[in-house]
Scaffold this active site. Structure first.
Site, short mmCIF file in Angstrom:
data_model
loop_
_atom_site.label_atom_id
_atom_site.label_comp_id
_atom_site.label_asym_id
_atom_site.label_seq_id
_atom_site.Cartn_x
_atom_site.Cartn_y
_atom_site.Cartn_z
N ARG A 210 66.65 47.05 95.55
CA ARG A 210 66.24 48.20 96.39
C ARG A 210 67.20 49.37 96.14
NH1 ARG A 210 64.48 44.08 100.29
NH2 ARG A 210 66.61 43.69 101.00
N PHE A 226 52.91 45.76 98.24
CA PHE A 226 53.45 44.58 98.94
C PHE A 226 54.77 44.99 99.62
CE2 PHE A 226 51.26 43.21 95.06
CZ PHE A 226 50.29 42.35 95.54
N ASP A 248 50.65 47.10 102.44
CA ASP A 248 50.79 45.66 102.71
C ASP A 248 49.58 45.23 103.52
OD1 ASP A 248 53.43 43.64 102.56
OD2 ASP A 248 51.94 43.05 104.06
N SER A 249 49.22 43.95 103.39
CA SER A 249 48.05 43.45 104.13
C SER A 249 48.41 43.06 105.57
CB SER A 249 47.45 42.25 103.40
OG SER A 249 48.44 41.26 103.21
N ASP A 298 56.06 43.95 94.34
CA ASP A 298 56.86 42.81 94.78
C ASP A 298 55.97 41.85 95.57
OD1 ASP A 298 58.98 41.13 95.37
OD2 ASP A 298 59.69 42.33 97.05
N CYS A 338 58.51 36.17 92.35
CA CYS A 338 59.43 35.22 93.00
C CYS A 338 58.86 33.81 92.92
CB CYS A 338 59.70 35.62 94.44
SG CYS A 338 58.23 35.70 95.45
N1 SAH Z 1 59.17 44.14 98.95
C1 SAH Z 1 59.38 43.53 100.23
C2 SAH Z 1 59.01 42.05 100.27
C3 SAH Z 1 57.59 41.72 99.88
S1 SAH Z 1 57.07 40.14 100.43
C4 SAH Z 1 60.82 43.78 100.68
O1 SAH Z 1 61.66 44.21 99.87
O2 SAH Z 1 61.12 43.54 101.85
C5 SAH Z 1 55.38 40.11 100.00
C6 SAH Z 1 54.46 40.89 100.92
O3 SAH Z 1 53.17 40.85 100.37
C7 SAH Z 1 54.30 40.36 102.35
O4 SAH Z 1 54.65 41.38 103.25
C8 SAH Z 1 52.80 40.04 102.50
O5 SAH Z 1 52.29 40.42 103.77
C9 SAH Z 1 52.20 40.91 101.43
N2 SAH Z 1 50.93 40.48 100.86
C10 SAH Z 1 50.55 39.25 100.46
N3 SAH Z 1 49.34 39.29 99.85
C11 SAH Z 1 48.94 40.59 99.88
C12 SAH Z 1 47.80 41.30 99.39
N4 SAH Z 1 46.82 40.66 98.73
N5 SAH Z 1 47.75 42.63 99.57
C13 SAH Z 1 48.73 43.28 100.24
N6 SAH Z 1 49.85 42.67 100.69
C14 SAH Z 1 49.95 41.35 100.52
#
Ligand code: SAH
Length: 394
Positions: A210, A226, A248-249, A298, A338
């Site tokens: 980040r 995400f 994000d979803s 991510d 990940c």
């Molecule tokens: N980048 C973030 C962590 C991401 S974790 C950080 O640094 O804090 C992955 C995320 O993807 C989660 O919040 C989850 O809600 C979201 N997610 C999972 N599948 C998804 C989709 N199909 N579309 C949008 N978001 C999604």
């Protein structure tokens, strides 16, 4: 102590200090050890390790120590925790944050134990039979070694079922408001929902990434796909991004992302949060003719194990292909995985396939991994799960 006898010739991975014993490698177990009880591991009659017995799991024992003379008792956990905490105390990160991973499971010699510190609150996960067996000793040692009075337990991860353990969540020690634990990371304020957030509430492994992307964000139009609680989005804005779109979803995650934005002195007008499915939303952005100078991908773990790698590869390819199409020439893509089941090599080849299909020329400028408070024991390559690439699109 009851003994676990390995089949002839099945001690190779243990000799390389890999802490997992698979049921197929076991000849017999003397006595009837309880779930989580400590057993002496023997090869050709010779003791070679002490391990926690987990009869319900394919990984039927996890090694506490490769010194077969080690006594597994309260003082073992105190000493092991002390070492883990000491390792973190000398990391540069301690000068930049009050949120750290204190225990990273197998790589810290405590298979199945995860502990994250969010300021004065600890979040612990006990994910293996052995961890569960020693839960109280570990909790007591955590309080003693850190001085934190509040420990929230998030033993509600699915992997517990593989060990035959029921999920458990709630305060294991102390009690306080834990839906918005305030933390500081590189001068930025975040709120961590320890009770209902993903994993233990925050993705500490991405801390330095980040910060790296923050330093690349100035003047750029950014897509944070995400975004969870807005870690990269807030960092990009703090780095001077011109505009950030964060997707994000999860409505709950976006709610906290908005709070995280407010917790910092940043221009809220330059960020748009969208609750949407990234796969569909990237296509919507394309159809609207949008383009970006920096895209951050991510996603969640698409492939926890190698068995899911094929479907995961399709998903990674899709989002990376769309991201490259949304990038302006000379734009940057920071793309992560990940998934334990997708190696760094495989991930790179998936992304290369995505670039070829998108018809763009891209090069790797940097590689990303997890922050140093997530060490990887050399004998345990599974501990290295986070990988990422910084690509320049031509
Ligand atoms: N980048 C973030 C962590 C991401 S974790 C950080 O640094 O804090 C992955 C995320 O993807 C989660 O919040 C989850 O809600 C979201 N997610 C999972 N599948 C998804 C989709 N199909 N579309 C949008 N978001 C999604």
């Amino acid at each position: 102590m009851k003994s676990l006898h390995l089949k002839a010739g099945r001690d190779k991975s243990l000799k390389r200090r890999h802490p997992w014993i698979f049921s197929g490698a076991v000849d017999k177990v003397d006595g009837e050890p309880a779930i989580g009880e400590t057993v002496l591991v023997k090869s050709a009659g010779q003791p070679i390790a002490v391990a926690a017995w987990s009869p319900k799991s394919q990984i039927c024992a996890r090694v506490w120590s490769f010194d077969a003379g080690t006594r597994i008792e309260k003082s073992f956990f105190e000493a092991t925790l002390k070492k883990a905490i000491q390792l973190r105390s000398v990391l540069p990160a301690v000068h930049h944050t009050n949120a750290l991973r204190l225990v990273h499971g197998e790589s810290d010699g405590l298979p199945g134990v995860i502990v994250d510190r969010y300021a004065d609150v600890l979040v612990a996960q006990f994910l293996s039979a052995g961890a569960e067996y020693w839960r109280d000793a570990i909790l007591d040692a955590l309080v003693a070694e850190t001085g934190c009075e509040a420990i929230y337990e998030r033993s509600d991860a699915e992997v517990r079922a593989l060990e035959g353990l029921q999920p458990r969540a709630g305060f294991a020690r102390g009690n306080r408001e834990a839906k918005r634990c305030p933390i500081l990371e590189h001068g930025l304020h975040f709120r961590v929902d320890v009770e209902a957030g993903q994993k233990t509430g925050f993705f500490l492994d991405q801390r330095e990434n980040r910060q790296r992307l923050r330093s690349l964000a100035a003047g750029r139009e950014v897509l944070d796909a995400f975004c969870y609680t807005g870690g990269f989005a807030v960092a990009a804005l703090a780095g001077g991004a011109q505009q950030v779109t964060a997707v994000d979803s999860s409505a709950a995650a976006i709610e906290i992302a908005k709070e995280n934005l407010k917790a910092n002195a940043l221009d809220a007008a330059r960020i748009a949060f969208e609750q949407a499915d990234v796969f569909a939303y990237q296509r919507l952005l394309r159809d609207r003719g949008r383009s970006f100078d920096l895209v951050i991908l991510d996603p969640p773990k698409f492939a926890p194990t190698a068995a899911q790698a094929k479907n995961a590869a399709r998903a990674y390819k899709d989002i990376n292909l769309m991201a490259l199409k949304l990038l302006k020439p000379d734009g940057l893509l920071a793309t992560f995985s990940c998934s334990g089941g997708v190696s760094a090599e495989l991930f790179q080849s998936i992304v290369a396939g995505a670039a070829a299909d998108a018809g763009v020329d891209a090069k790797i400028l940097e590689r990303f991994g997890a922050a140093a408070d997530h060490p990887v024991a050399l004998g345990f390559p599974e501990g290295e799960y986070l990988k990422g690439l910084l690509l320049l699109r031509r």
